[in-house]
Design a protein around this motif. Structure first.
Motif, short mmCIF file in Angstrom:
data_model
loop_
_atom_site.label_atom_id
_atom_site.label_comp_id
_atom_site.label_asym_id
_atom_site.label_seq_id
_atom_site.Cartn_x
_atom_site.Cartn_y
_atom_site.Cartn_z
N GLU A 1 -6.45 -2.64 7.35
CA GLU A 1 -5.45 -2.62 6.29
C GLU A 1 -4.13 -2.11 6.86
O GLU A 1 -4.10 -1.24 7.73
N SER A 2 -3.05 -2.67 6.36
CA SER A 2 -1.74 -2.35 6.89
C SER A 2 -1.00 -1.40 5.97
O SER A 2 -1.05 -1.51 4.74
N SER A 3 -0.33 -0.42 6.57
CA SER A 3 0.65 0.41 5.86
C SER A 3 1.77 0.71 6.85
O SER A 3 1.59 0.57 8.07
N LEU B 1 6.65 9.28 2.32
CA LEU B 1 6.79 9.91 3.63
C LEU B 1 5.49 10.58 4.07
O LEU B 1 5.09 10.48 5.24
N LEU B 2 4.80 11.22 3.12
CA LEU B 2 3.55 11.89 3.45
C LEU B 2 2.46 10.88 3.80
O LEU B 2 1.71 11.07 4.77
N GLU B 3 2.38 9.80 3.03
CA GLU B 3 1.38 8.76 3.34
C GLU B 3 1.65 8.16 4.71
O GLU B 3 0.70 7.93 5.49
N ILE C 1 0.83 -1.21 0.00
CA ILE C 1 0.00 0.00 0.00
C ILE C 1 0.86 1.26 0.00
O ILE C 1 0.62 2.20 -0.77
N SER C 2 1.88 1.30 0.85
CA SER C 2 2.73 2.50 0.93
C SER C 2 3.43 2.78 -0.40
O SER C 2 3.48 3.93 -0.86
#
Length: 301
Positions: free
Chosen positions: A247-249, A231-233, A99-100
């Motif tokens: 959900e994982s990030s 970095l922003l996410e 996701i990231s």
């Protein structure tokens, strides 16, 4: 001495000389001589491949809860331990990378496409078109992205598509400004003036002559935008305005680090995600610096 006696000596001067390398090969050679950039490429490729292959290499489903195994230290059964609900940290780390990285790459791609087109149009047409686009760029650059995304998340709800669209919508002014500056210099070149004199259409000139000239600095900007987007996410997910559980990030995995107990005695809950963010961002920035140095026309070897 006859002329025939001098023939072997003269043939030495006729031997072919090796051709100079093309600009692309010289740039690649300079890039490969940059150890930080090469290490960045290797590290980023490993992270991307591990995240892409997460369904095949994860030992457990990332959202599988085991309340009898909460906050267990790393072991042979759980390589990076378990979190506060018994989920395997290693599996969630790989799933979070999907996701990231997806948010980072897609947001950067959208921002580059929008920004490049806007910058090329502004630089080529000039006048009122350039004035309007330049003022929009100035306004967008003055907007704090974190605050905007938090407000939008509160209004429409946080989600991955929202993150990608909003990050891209806030990041496009940077490549737009770069593209505009390059086009302003290129449009006065002789090959562009010749294309105009021959009656070439505006679209042909833009995409055949100007966009290729804009791409080298835009590629550098794109790599830096990937780092900024990841970095922003991560920051937004940590604050609760990004990717939502279950959900994982990498960002929402760092949520575990809000407790002083976790920070001091359970590093496996936050160190792996923090390391992945740091390595990804540093790798992308190293690649960007390497590409910038490689395409620098002042470097001849």
């Amino acid at each position: 001495m006859t002329s025939n006696d001098q023939l072997p000596a003269s043939t030495v001067d006729l031997a072919p000389t090796p051709q100079e390398s093309s600009p692309d090969k010289l740039a690649l050679r300079r890039f490969l001589k940059n150890p930080a950039a090469v290490i960045g490429v290797v590290a980023l490729v490993i992270i991307v491949l591990a995240s892409a292959l997460a369904p095949f290499i994860s030992p457990y489903p990332p959202n599988e809860i085991d309340l009898t195994n909460t906050r267990q230290a790393p072991s042979g059964e759980h390589w990076l331990g378990t979190d506060s609900t018994g989920r395997d940290v290693f599996s969630r780390l790989l799933a979070g990378g999907q996701i990231s990285l997806m948010v980072g790459f897609l947001a950067a791609l959208m921002a580059v496409v929008i920004g490049t087109l806007a910058g090329v149009v502004a630089g080529w047409f000039g006048g009122i078109v350039d004035g309007i686009i330049s003022r929009v760029i100035d306004i967008m650059l003055s907007v704090p992205p974190v605050l905007v995304i938090i407000v939008l998340a509160g209004i429409i709800g946080p989600s991955v598509p929202m993150l990608i669209i909003v990050i891209a919508g806030l990041a496009w002014p940077t490549p737009a400004r770069i593209a505009r500056g390059v086009v302003l210099s290129l449009r006065e070149e002789e090959f562009v003036q010749a294309a105009r004199a021959l009656g070439s259409r505006t679209g042909f000139i833009l995409f055949r002559h100007l966009v290729p000239g804009v791409l080298p600095p835009i590629v550098v900007s794109a790599t830096l935008l990937v780092a900024e987007s990841v970095l922003l996410e991560s920051s937004l997910s940590f604050l609760g305005a990004g990717v939502q559980p279950p959900e994982s990030s990498w960002g929402n995995m760092l949520n575990e680090a809000q407790s002083l107990t976790v920070l001091s005695s359970m590093p496996w809950l936050w160190v792996p995600a923090g390391l992945m963010i740091a390595v990804t961002v540093l790798s992308a920035m190293a690649i960007g610096d390497g590409v910038r140095d490689a395409i620098d026309p002042r470097k001849n070897s």
